[in-house]
Enzyme design. Structure first.
Site, short mmCIF file in Angstrom:
data_model
loop_
_atom_site.label_atom_id
_atom_site.label_comp_id
_atom_site.label_asym_id
_atom_site.label_seq_id
_atom_site.Cartn_x
_atom_site.Cartn_y
_atom_site.Cartn_z
N ASP A 177 37.22 47.66 39.29
CA ASP A 177 37.63 46.30 39.65
C ASP A 177 38.57 46.40 40.86
O ASP A 177 39.58 47.12 40.82
CB ASP A 177 38.35 45.63 38.48
CG ASP A 177 38.69 44.19 38.78
OD1 ASP A 177 37.86 43.32 38.53
OD2 ASP A 177 39.82 43.94 39.28
N ASN A 185 40.60 36.98 49.33
CA ASN A 185 39.88 35.73 49.56
C ASN A 185 40.83 34.62 50.04
O ASN A 185 40.51 33.87 50.97
CB ASN A 185 39.16 35.28 48.29
CG ASN A 185 37.85 36.01 48.07
OD1 ASN A 185 37.21 36.47 49.02
ND2 ASN A 185 37.44 36.13 46.82
N ASP A 194 33.69 39.00 51.02
CA ASP A 194 32.32 39.53 50.95
C ASP A 194 32.21 40.85 51.70
O ASP A 194 31.54 41.79 51.24
CB ASP A 194 31.33 38.53 51.54
CG ASP A 194 31.15 37.29 50.66
OD1 ASP A 194 31.59 37.32 49.49
OD2 ASP A 194 30.55 36.31 51.14
N GLU A 220 34.13 40.90 41.46
CA GLU A 220 34.55 42.15 42.11
C GLU A 220 34.50 43.35 41.17
O GLU A 220 35.12 44.38 41.43
CB GLU A 220 35.96 42.00 42.69
CG GLU A 220 37.05 41.77 41.65
CD GLU A 220 37.30 40.30 41.32
OE1 GLU A 220 38.41 39.98 40.86
OE2 GLU A 220 36.38 39.48 41.52
#
Length: 316
Positions: A177, A185, A194, A220
């Protein structure tokens, strides 16, 4: 395109070879059915074949039957040549798997146009195969990272658990993770997020073994299935993946970002499919521990005895 001409009459065989060469095909010849069958089974077998019905060793109809029963890909287009003229002969040849049928003696241009039609059919078949593979890729791979998607990597986990149980080998599972991914973000935008996921996936893909299964689990999070790895080996592999992520900054939209990843590891010495859910839960427990203990680290969760239930799992 390579075309096999199987004909036991040397004069007729030479004529076929000359015609095929003149029309731009690469001609291969066979003197009997056995040789034709061997050439059609080769790794680089021709896609088109002109087979005489009556040949020594194996006749053209029998070759058709064997090719169609094998169901191999890519598809091979077969044209039968025969002196037989009865309608039942045509039926028998086509039912055996021939794609077309030409009666001797024939006009050269008729053979040419039939080969051209066969070429078009093979081109269409190639397009169908490519479309099928594209659909399969879409169904099993994540569109953003190119890795296996959730369904595919979980299927790989079940398959490896079944195989490891039969063969008596250990199996480790990693859950990875990305740390503070929401901040990426929120600060740099979702396109930057991304890009981080794509680059992170690329770095992990460069480290895993060719027989490991790496897939995007969701958001993620990523799963890595490690056949043959005990807890120590699983922990070591997770450490290599962690280092691959954090070793160099990520270049995203002109910015240099330091990205880290936390890993949870679980393992079974002799797994069963019924233990897959427990493997995932224990890897999750280990991942949560890695997050609590500072992130950018690897934690491993295994049962106190590799045969004990999940309730007795411990972190090491």
């Amino acid at each position: 395109m390579r075309v096999l001409a199987a004909e036991d009459n040397p004069v007729f065989q030479s004529m076929l070879r000359n015609m095929l060469t003149k029309w731009g095909y690469e001609a291969l010849t066979a003197r009997d059915g056995n040789e034709a069958w061997r050439l059609l089974q080769a790794e680089d077998a021709p896609r088109m074949a002109i087979l005489d019905w009556m040949m020594p060793g194996m006749d053209g109809v029998e070759i058709c039957r064997r090719i169609r029963s094998a169901g191999r890909e890519p598809y091979q287009y077969i044209l039968l040549l025969t002196a037989r003229t009865e309608s039942q002969d045509l039926v028998d040849g086509m039912e055996a798997g021939a794609d077309d049928y030409l009666t001797k003696p024939f006009i050269a241009q008729e053979l040419r146009v039939r080969l051209r039609a066969g070429h078009r059919i093979l081109d269409l078949q190639n397009e169908l195969v490519l479309a099928r593979e594209a659909l399969r890729e879409q169904a099993t791979h994540d569109g953003l990272t190119g890795l296996m998607n959730r369904t595919a990597v979980l299927e790989a986990l079940h398959n490896e658990a079944d195989r490891a149980g039969r063969e008596g080998h250990p199996l480790s599972l990693l859950i990875a993770d990305f740390d503070f991914f929401k901040t990426v973000n929120d600060t740099h935008g979702h396109l930057a997020g991304d890009a981080v996921l794509r680059e992170g996936a690329r770095r992990m893909q460069s480290v895993v073994r060719r027989y490991d299964a790496l897939g995007r689990y969701g958001g993620e999070e990523f799963l890595v299935v490690l056949p043959g790895c005990d807890p120590a080996a699983g922990h070591a592999q997770a450490s290599r993946l962690r280092e691959a992520i954090s070793a160099e900054p990520f270049s995203v939209g002109g910015a240099s970002l330091r990205v880290t990843c936390s890993f949870g590891v679980s393992c079974r010495a002799n797994p069963t499919i019924a233990q897959v859910d427990a493997l995932i839960r224990e890897a999750d427990l280990a991942l949560y521990a890695a997050k609590r203990r500072g992130r950018d680290r690897v934690e491993t969760c295994v049962p106190e005895s590799m045969d004990l239930a999940e309730s007795e799992a411990i972190l090491i």
